[in-house]
Enzyme design. Sequence first.
Site, PDB file in Angstrom:
ATOM      1  N   GLU A 185       0.812  -1.220   0.000  1.00 57.47           N
ATOM      2  CA  GLU A 185       0.000   0.000   0.000  1.00 57.47           C
ATOM      3  C   GLU A 185       0.849   1.275   0.000  1.00 57.47           C
ATOM      4  O   GLU A 185       0.810   2.096   0.926  1.00 57.47           O
ATOM      5  CB  GLU A 185      -1.016  -0.007   1.144  1.00 57.47           C
ATOM      6  CG  GLU A 185      -0.503  -0.158   2.543  1.00 57.47           C
ATOM      7  CD  GLU A 185      -1.629  -0.341   3.559  1.00 57.47           C
ATOM      8  OE1 GLU A 185      -2.709  -0.850   3.187  1.00 57.47           O
ATOM      9  OE2 GLU A 185      -1.439   0.014   4.737  1.00 57.47           O
ATOM     10  N   TYR A 328     -10.950  -1.057   1.363  1.00 57.55           N
ATOM     11  CA  TYR A 328     -11.883  -1.411   2.429  1.00 57.55           C
ATOM     12  C   TYR A 328     -13.220  -0.701   2.321  1.00 57.55           C
ATOM     13  O   TYR A 328     -14.253  -1.283   2.621  1.00 57.55           O
ATOM     14  CB  TYR A 328     -11.254  -1.137   3.796  1.00 57.55           C
ATOM     15  CG  TYR A 328     -10.132  -2.087   4.127  1.00 57.55           C
ATOM     16  CD1 TYR A 328     -10.397  -3.338   4.675  1.00 57.55           C
ATOM     17  CD2 TYR A 328      -8.812  -1.752   3.858  1.00 57.55           C
ATOM     18  CE1 TYR A 328      -9.371  -4.231   4.969  1.00 57.55           C
ATOM     19  CE2 TYR A 328      -7.772  -2.639   4.143  1.00 57.55           C
ATOM     20  CZ  TYR A 328      -8.061  -3.874   4.692  1.00 57.55           C
ATOM     21  OH  TYR A 328      -7.049  -4.758   4.968  1.00 57.55           O
ATOM     22  N   GLU A 396      -6.035  -6.879  -0.291  1.00 61.96           N
ATOM     23  CA  GLU A 396      -6.666  -6.823   1.032  1.00 61.96           C
ATOM     24  C   GLU A 396      -8.073  -6.282   0.873  1.00 61.96           C
ATOM     25  O   GLU A 396      -8.286  -5.272   0.201  1.00 61.96           O
ATOM     26  CB  GLU A 396      -5.907  -5.903   2.002  1.00 61.96           C
ATOM     27  CG  GLU A 396      -4.564  -6.399   2.475  1.00 61.96           C
ATOM     28  CD  GLU A 396      -3.912  -5.422   3.445  1.00 61.96           C
ATOM     29  OE1 GLU A 396      -4.652  -4.668   4.131  1.00 61.96           O
ATOM     30  OE2 GLU A 396      -2.670  -5.403   3.504  1.00 61.96           O
TER      31      GLU A 396
END
Length: 506
Positions: A185, A328, A396
């Site tokens: 990231e 997310y 993720e």
Amino acid sequence: MKHFSLLFIFLVILLATSYSDAFTRNSFPKDFLFGAATSAYQWEGAVAEDGRTPSVWDTFSNSYDTGNGDVTSDGYHKYKEDVKLMATMGLESFRFSISWSRLIPNGRGLINPKGLLFYNNLIKDLKSHGIEPHVTLYHYDLPQSLEDEYGGWINRKIIEDFTAYADVCFREFGEDVKLWTTINEATIFAIGSYDQGTAPPGHCSPNKFVNCSTGNSSTEPYIAGHNILLAHASASKLYKLKYKSKQKGSIGLSIFAFGLSPYTNSKDDEIATQRAKTFLYGWMLKPLVFGDYPDEMKKTVGSRLPVFSEEESEQVKGSSDFIGIIHYTTFYVTNHQPSASLFPSMGEGFFKDMGVYIIPTGNSSFLVWEATPWGLEGILEYIKQSYNNPPVYILENGMPMVRDSTLQDTQRIEYIQAYIDAVLNAMKNGSDTRGYFVWSMVDVYEILSGYTTSFGMYHVNFSDPGRKRTPKLSASWYTGFLNGTIDVASQDTIQLWSNFSVSSSL
């Protein structure tokens, strides 16, 4: 208890029928990878065992009261148990990171034989169970010795040291590893670590939110970001020249990507959203695909934004075989100051330069995120259209819940279902997405919340010296999905409850 069971079954039926399109594992290509993820400091523990030396994350976490990764899930000692859980689940790939200071304790020079043995054993155990390792070289855990020596990622010396470290990893593990991510990231790493001070090593200009002992938020995130790109490109060049023809693997960089959507239908908010995408996506993606920073960033940041030489530009351009996406949730973007904004746009750093306001969607906050699968679908469409549709892995994606709250994590199931559906929709529209990884395989130490929230599909009892693992309902759901026994949007999900003991409790 009977009343609870009936209520739960009703909720599962509602959850299972709340999607318009049915899909199964077979809806995706056979070579699409479904996996789960962890990282070294968050999963391994054993921070002072077998030759490992401190990283900047050790130093950073020990400065706050949110706990640390000294033991965490104890993956260093329990990796065989975890691999068996993965195999039972039907996991196709496991993403983990290598601890630089476990493998090369001084950051450069001699290899630690016990660290080498651990990672070789982990990788071979995964392979023996038919699980593809996806290895991240760097996940926030620079050897503290290199930070002390020259300042880590804000010094160009990091490029040579990172490349030498990567060389060791490629040489020692590359025969069994086909997927490498250089740096985790990269965008939020540069911002969190060198602007906001919320991630190791915790640099920022003085502000009322974080007490940093050093840093310059107006320059350091851009210097670190530049060195991240150059270090990635250097490692990628090395891999392709020295190893790729024999090992036949792929190497990429990952970015953290919020979904971004205009707060209103106004032209101002549409422009603000595009500007946010330029800063939060284009900062790394434009150099990787086209060889230079976005013009808008160069104009705004000016001399504080480092410049690529012609040789560096050519080396960075095309250096990623794939783009890794950490995602997310989604945020609204506006050009006008709202009553509540997630990140302060005033200050000295990145968000001031970006010049827009970020607003949580729904009930989202800094650590609680609303499921917004349309945001991920939008990211994949944007990357497809703006950056030549590169191969993408969702490295993720997961949902935080209060730790020890429940094993019946139906909200997490709903979240994962919705995001997998979004990935499938994006692929139907032409996105070259090749994998999806749930964060996280087991409960781990979290970078922002420590042990107050958890993402794992397996509960870890952090009060138990043995760190007992217990499956949550999400583990059962993912197992059923991967093994083809659950057809999303059918009522097969009800069977989970009959197999998931009512007595299962924390």
